[in-house]
Design a protein around this motif. Structure first.
Motif, PDB file in Angstrom:
ATOM      1  N   ARG A  48       0.848  -1.181   0.000  1.00 44.10           N
ATOM      2  CA  ARG A  48       0.000   0.000   0.000  1.00 44.10           C
ATOM      3  C   ARG A  48       0.889   1.239   0.000  1.00 44.10           C
ATOM      4  O   ARG A  48       1.936   1.256   0.616  1.00 44.10           O
ATOM      5  N   GLU A  49       0.423   2.278  -0.693  1.00 44.52           N
ATOM      6  CA  GLU A  49       1.213   3.496  -0.773  1.00 44.52           C
ATOM      7  C   GLU A  49       0.848   4.484   0.333  1.00 44.52           C
ATOM      8  O   GLU A  49       1.717   5.193   0.844  1.00 44.52           O
ATOM      9  N   VAL A  50      -0.420   4.576   0.665  1.00 40.54           N
ATOM     10  CA  VAL A  50      -0.859   5.494   1.715  1.00 40.54           C
ATOM     11  C   VAL A  50      -1.814   4.748   2.636  1.00 40.54           C
ATOM     12  O   VAL A  50      -2.418   3.733   2.259  1.00 40.54           O
ATOM     13  N   GLY A  51      -1.939   5.264   3.844  1.00 40.41           N
ATOM     14  CA  GLY A  51      -2.836   4.617   4.796  1.00 40.41           C
ATOM     15  C   GLY A  51      -3.226   5.575   5.908  1.00 40.41           C
ATOM     16  O   GLY A  51      -2.594   6.616   6.106  1.00 40.41           O
ATOM     17  N   HIS A  52      -4.258   5.201   6.635  1.00 43.36           N
ATOM     18  CA  HIS A  52      -4.769   6.022   7.732  1.00 43.36           C
ATOM     19  C   HIS A  52      -4.420   5.360   9.051  1.00 43.36           C
ATOM     20  O   HIS A  52      -4.684   4.166   9.251  1.00 43.36           O
ATOM     21  N   VAL A  53      -3.814   6.118   9.956  1.00 44.92           N
ATOM     22  CA  VAL A  53      -3.430   5.618  11.268  1.00 44.92           C
ATOM     23  C   VAL A  53      -4.418   6.119  12.310  1.00 44.92           C
ATOM     24  O   VAL A  53      -4.723   7.314  12.372  1.00 44.92           O
ATOM     25  N   PHE A  96      -1.698   0.869  17.335  1.00 44.20           N
ATOM     26  CA  PHE A  96      -2.541   1.665  16.450  1.00 44.20           C
ATOM     27  C   PHE A  96      -3.147   0.763  15.386  1.00 44.20           C
ATOM     28  O   PHE A  96      -2.702  -0.368  15.162  1.00 44.20           O
ATOM     29  N   VAL A  97      -4.207   1.278  14.756  1.00 41.47           N
ATOM     30  CA  VAL A  97      -4.897   0.555  13.688  1.00 41.47           C
ATOM     31  C   VAL A  97      -4.552   1.234  12.376  1.00 41.47           C
ATOM     32  O   VAL A  97      -4.616   2.469  12.256  1.00 41.47           O
ATOM     33  N   LEU A  98      -4.158   0.451  11.393  1.00 35.36           N
ATOM     34  CA  LEU A  98      -3.783   0.975  10.085  1.00 35.36           C
ATOM     35  C   LEU A  98      -4.832   0.578   9.058  1.00 35.36           C
ATOM     36  O   LEU A  98      -5.096  -0.614   8.853  1.00 35.36           O
ATOM     37  N   ASP A  99      -5.448   1.590   8.465  1.00 37.67           N
ATOM     38  CA  ASP A  99      -6.439   1.384   7.399  1.00 37.67           C
ATOM     39  C   ASP A  99      -7.630   0.527   7.830  1.00 37.67           C
ATOM     40  O   ASP A  99      -8.284  -0.098   6.989  1.00 37.67           O
ATOM     41  N   GLY A 100      -7.877   0.467   9.132  1.00 34.53           N
ATOM     42  CA  GLY A 100      -9.005  -0.304   9.622  1.00 34.53           C
ATOM     43  C   GLY A 100      -8.873  -1.794   9.396  1.00 34.53           C
ATOM     44  O   GLY A 100      -9.830  -2.546   9.609  1.00 34.53           O
ATOM     45  N   ALA A 101      -7.686  -2.244   8.994  1.00 35.30           N
ATOM     46  CA  ALA A 101      -7.496  -3.662   8.663  1.00 35.30           C
ATOM     47  C   ALA A 101      -6.379  -4.305   9.462  1.00 35.30           C
ATOM     48  O   ALA A 101      -6.413  -5.516   9.697  1.00 35.30           O
ATOM     49  N   PHE A 102      -5.395  -3.521   9.895  1.00 37.29           N
ATOM     50  CA  PHE A 102      -4.218  -4.080  10.555  1.00 37.29           C
ATOM     51  C   PHE A 102      -4.072  -3.486  11.957  1.00 37.29           C
ATOM     52  O   PHE A 102      -4.116  -2.255  12.131  1.00 37.29           O
ATOM     53  N   PHE A 103      -3.888  -4.368  12.928  1.00 35.24           N
ATOM     54  CA  PHE A 103      -3.581  -3.929  14.286  1.00 35.24           C
ATOM     55  C   PHE A 103      -2.071  -3.992  14.434  1.00 35.24           C
ATOM     56  O   PHE A 103      -1.460  -5.050  14.264  1.00 35.24           O
ATOM     57  N   VAL A 104      -1.465  -2.850  14.734  1.00 35.29           N
ATOM     58  CA  VAL A 104      -0.009  -2.742  14.794  1.00 35.29           C
ATOM     59  C   VAL A 104       0.393  -2.440  16.232  1.00 35.29           C
ATOM     60  O   VAL A 104      -0.035  -1.455  16.820  1.00 35.29           O
ATOM     61  N   LYS A 105       1.215  -3.298  16.791  1.00 40.54           N
ATOM     62  CA  LYS A 105       1.709  -3.137  18.159  1.00 40.54           C
ATOM     63  C   LYS A 105       3.183  -2.763  18.088  1.00 40.54           C
ATOM     64  O   LYS A 105       4.002  -3.521  17.567  1.00 40.54           O
ATOM     65  N   VAL A 106       3.516  -1.581  18.609  1.00 40.12           N
ATOM     66  CA  VAL A 106       4.877  -1.057  18.551  1.00 40.12           C
ATOM     67  C   VAL A 106       5.503  -1.185  19.939  1.00 40.12           C
ATOM     68  O   VAL A 106       4.993  -0.646  20.919  1.00 40.12           O
ATOM     69  N   ILE A 107       6.616  -1.895  20.011  1.00 39.04           N
ATOM     70  CA  ILE A 107       7.266  -2.203  21.286  1.00 39.04           C
ATOM     71  C   ILE A 107       8.618  -1.493  21.332  1.00 39.04           C
ATOM     72  O   ILE A 107       9.465  -1.705  20.461  1.00 39.04           O
ATOM     73  N   SER A 108       8.799  -0.652  22.349  1.00 38.42           N
ATOM     74  CA  SER A 108      10.016   0.139  22.475  1.00 38.42           C
ATOM     75  C   SER A 108      10.974  -0.496  23.476  1.00 38.42           C
ATOM     76  O   SER A 108      10.637  -1.461  24.173  1.00 38.42           O
ATOM     77  N   ARG A 109      12.176   0.090  23.581  1.00 36.87           N
ATOM     78  CA  ARG A 109      13.132  -0.375  24.582  1.00 36.87           C
ATOM     79  C   ARG A 109      12.573  -0.186  25.985  1.00 36.87           C
ATOM     80  O   ARG A 109      12.764  -1.035  26.854  1.00 36.87           O
TER      81      ARG A 109
END
Length: 272
Positions: free
Chosen positions: A29-34, A47-60
């Motif tokens: 995909r070229e663009v998406g909504h967060v 966060f949810v990307l494009d209403g289709a993907f659940f993205v879990k971001v894990i930091s230090r």
């Protein structure tokens, strides 16, 4: 929620944007909504990307908090009379990978969970990408009567996880989602590798700890008797009594608030 946000820390927007771009590239995909969501957790920025993907971001910082929680859980195991059985993972990427594998194995065992789609590392951040369950409802937001009806199913699913040689490790009402009358488990944090499953003591300890967490999660929602009755449909008295020994430890966790004496009393009554 404020304390959780403080402990979880903030990931700078440019780093989150880099994550979103990496996921978009991976999904062609070229663009998406967060859309950021207020997830009740300590260990990631979701966060949810494009209403289709659940993205879990894990930091230090999330990894450091995980190390602290793992140490406290293992101390609780020792006070309950067993060796520590939770393993800290060394990096944000490894945290994401372990959850990916745990979720994949739960699904293979027949337990409903969001489909894990990928794991990647972006700028030192661990990233887990899963399907987004549209229209989900956390179990603790359902009506009490509905939760009581679903309680036996919850323990049946948890027993399936344990029979497959797995352990959830962080079972709370927020980690059980209701979608179209199906219960989905999310946020699995503990995974027994096949060779570890040969150690009966560790397998028993993780099973009974999970059971204690599930009882602690349900008691405020449906009461001690209903919670224990539901658990007894899937677990023998020996596991209920084992879970009883972990309730004091679970009670000191900041993400559980339940009536420990009531649960102990119901377990004693059931065992007798």
């Amino acid at each position: 929620m404020g304390v959780r946000r403080l402990v979880r820390g903030n990931v700078a927007w440019d780093r989150l944007e880099a994550v979103a771009r990496a996921v978009l590239e991976r999904t062609d995909r070229e663009v998406g909504h967060v859309r950021f969501i207020e997830a009740d957790n300590w260990l990631s920025t979701p966060f949810v990307l494009d209403g289709a993907f659940f993205v879990k971001v894990i930091s230090r910082q999330n990894s450091v908090v995980h190390a602290v929680l793992t140490t406290s859980r293992n101390l609780g195991a020792v006070t309950a009379g067993t060796e520590g059985f939770f393993e800290h993972v060394a990096s944000p990427y490894e945290m994401a990978r372990r959850e990916f594998e745990a979720t994949r194995r739960m699904r293979a065992a027949g337990v409903a969970a969001p489909e894990p789609l990928g794991v990647l590392e972006v700028d030192g951040l661990g990233v887990l990408v899963s399907e987004y369950l549209d229209g989900f409802q956390p179990l603790d937001e359902a009506p009490a009567e509905r939760i009581a009806d679903l309680a036996p199913t919850l323990f049946d699913r948890l027993a399936t996880v344990h029979d497959a040689g797995l352990a959830h490790g962080d079972l709370r009402a927020e980690n059980v989602l209701l979608v179209d009358d199906e219960l989905y488990f999310i946020d699995a944090t503990s995974l027994q590798e096949p060779d570890e499953a040969d150690h009966a003591d560790a397998a028993t300890a993780t099973r009974q700890y999970d059971l204690a967490c599930a009882l602690a999660a349900l008691e405020p929602l449906v009461g001690a008797q209903t919670a224990v009755d539901a658990a007894a449909g899937s677990y023998p008295a020996v596991d209920l009594l084992g879970a009883r020994e972990y309730l004091g430890f679970v009670d000191v966790r900041p993400d559980h608030d339940f009536d420990g004496p009531a649960l102990r009393g119901e377990i004693d009554h059931r065992a007798a």
